[in-house]
Design a protein around this motif. Structure first.
Motif, short mmCIF file in Angstrom:
data_model
loop_
_atom_site.label_atom_id
_atom_site.label_comp_id
_atom_site.label_asym_id
_atom_site.label_seq_id
_atom_site.Cartn_x
_atom_site.Cartn_y
_atom_site.Cartn_z
N PHE A 19 -10.58 -6.75 -16.02
CA PHE A 19 -9.48 -7.19 -16.82
C PHE A 19 -8.63 -7.98 -15.70
O PHE A 19 -7.94 -8.87 -16.07
CB PHE A 19 -8.91 -5.90 -17.18
N ALA B 206 -8.14 3.34 -23.13
CA ALA B 206 -9.42 2.82 -22.71
C ALA B 206 -10.20 4.30 -22.51
O ALA B 206 -11.46 4.20 -22.91
CB ALA B 206 -9.30 2.35 -21.21
N LEU C 106 -14.16 -0.51 -17.07
CA LEU C 106 -12.92 -0.71 -17.56
C LEU C 106 -11.77 0.50 -17.16
O LEU C 106 -10.75 0.27 -16.57
CB LEU C 106 -12.78 -1.06 -18.89
N PHE D 139 -13.85 -9.46 -19.75
CA PHE D 139 -13.27 -8.42 -18.91
C PHE D 139 -14.33 -7.40 -18.50
O PHE D 139 -14.45 -6.84 -17.36
CB PHE D 139 -12.58 -7.40 -20.09
N TYR D 140 -15.72 -7.40 -19.02
CA TYR D 140 -16.72 -6.99 -18.66
C TYR D 140 -17.31 -7.46 -17.46
O TYR D 140 -17.50 -6.64 -16.50
CB TYR D 140 -17.87 -6.39 -19.95
N ASP E 33 -13.23 -9.39 -24.33
CA ASP E 33 -14.28 -8.09 -24.21
C ASP E 33 -15.33 -8.54 -23.23
O ASP E 33 -15.53 -7.75 -22.14
CB ASP E 33 -14.91 -7.89 -25.56
N LEU F 222 -6.10 -6.87 -24.21
CA LEU F 222 -6.60 -5.41 -23.68
C LEU F 222 -6.47 -4.37 -25.07
O LEU F 222 -7.47 -3.75 -25.09
CB LEU F 222 -5.78 -5.07 -22.64
N GLU G 84 -11.03 0.38 -13.53
CA GLU G 84 -9.99 -0.63 -13.17
C GLU G 84 -8.72 -0.29 -13.66
O GLU G 84 -7.82 -0.52 -12.82
CB GLU G 84 -10.53 -1.92 -13.55
#
Length: 201
Positions: free
Chosen positions: A23, A121, A106, A18-19, A15, A53, A109
């Motif tokens: 990702f 998401a 996210l 990815f931030y 998490d 994910l 992306e």
């Protein structure tokens, strides 16, 4: 360390990565190194990055729901609860300035990647939308208006986050957050006036 605890640590590390890095630019190796486990142990928990994910998205939804439950407890009125959402930009301003909005970055992306999980998401935005609409409804708005106000607030919040990340202009962000606060009060004022008029009629 239990299997469940290790899995939770993997998801938390993913998490965060990815931030901060995106990702697409985060690998199994990055996540394993952040948790401090071997690649072999890592694969006991997740076989693919897409599985991670999915778990990260579920964590983000769960975390936001828990946050809004805390707002429900702390906020005595719908307006105060709505303002808790507005002030996320203040509380998380430094991170947003550096990395952008964790929800918006996210979803953007995954949309660019045409990733199959982009719809999932979007659930985080859906959680905010539904909760905000419930607060506006609790303040006296009819259903359609409550949803429109919720979407408007989401739009303004995302716009501020995007520009804060791009321009690093904290004074701009502070002014816009104050304008959002005023907008919430103005949007709810006619409803309060109508309620008071009904009581005295």
């Amino acid at each position: 360390m239990s299997r469940n605890t290790t899995r939770q640590e993997i998801v938390a590390a993913a998490d965060d990565l990815f931030y901060r890095h995106g990702f697409d630019h985060t690998s199994f190796a990055h996540i394993a190194d952040a948790v401090g486990i071997s690649r072999g142990n890592f694969y006991h928990h997740f076989k693919t990055k897409d599985e991670i994910l999915d778990a990260v998205i579920e964590k983000r939804v769960t975390d936001r729901v828990a946050m809004m439950e805390r707002w429900e407890i702390a906020g005595a009125t719908p307006e105060k609860r709505i303002l808790s959402f507005v002030y996320i930009l203040t509380v998380n301003g430094d991170k947003i300035m550096q990395y952008g909005c964790p929800v918006g970055t996210l979803t953007s992306e995954l949309a660019k990647l045409n990733h199959a999980a982009r719809g999932e998401a979007n659930r985080v935005f859906g959680v905010f939308r539904s909760w905000l609409a419930r607060q506006f409804a609790a303040a006296g708005c009819e259903e359609t208006q409550a949803d429109q106000l919720a979407m408007h607030l989401l739009m303004r919040s995302q716009g501020i986050a995007t520009l804060l990340n791009a321009l690093h202009d904290t004074q701009f962000a502070a002014r816009e957050i104050e304008l959002m606060r005023e907008w919430v009060g103005a949007a709810l004022a006619p409803i309060g006036d109508s309620a008071r008029s009904a009581k005295t009629a």
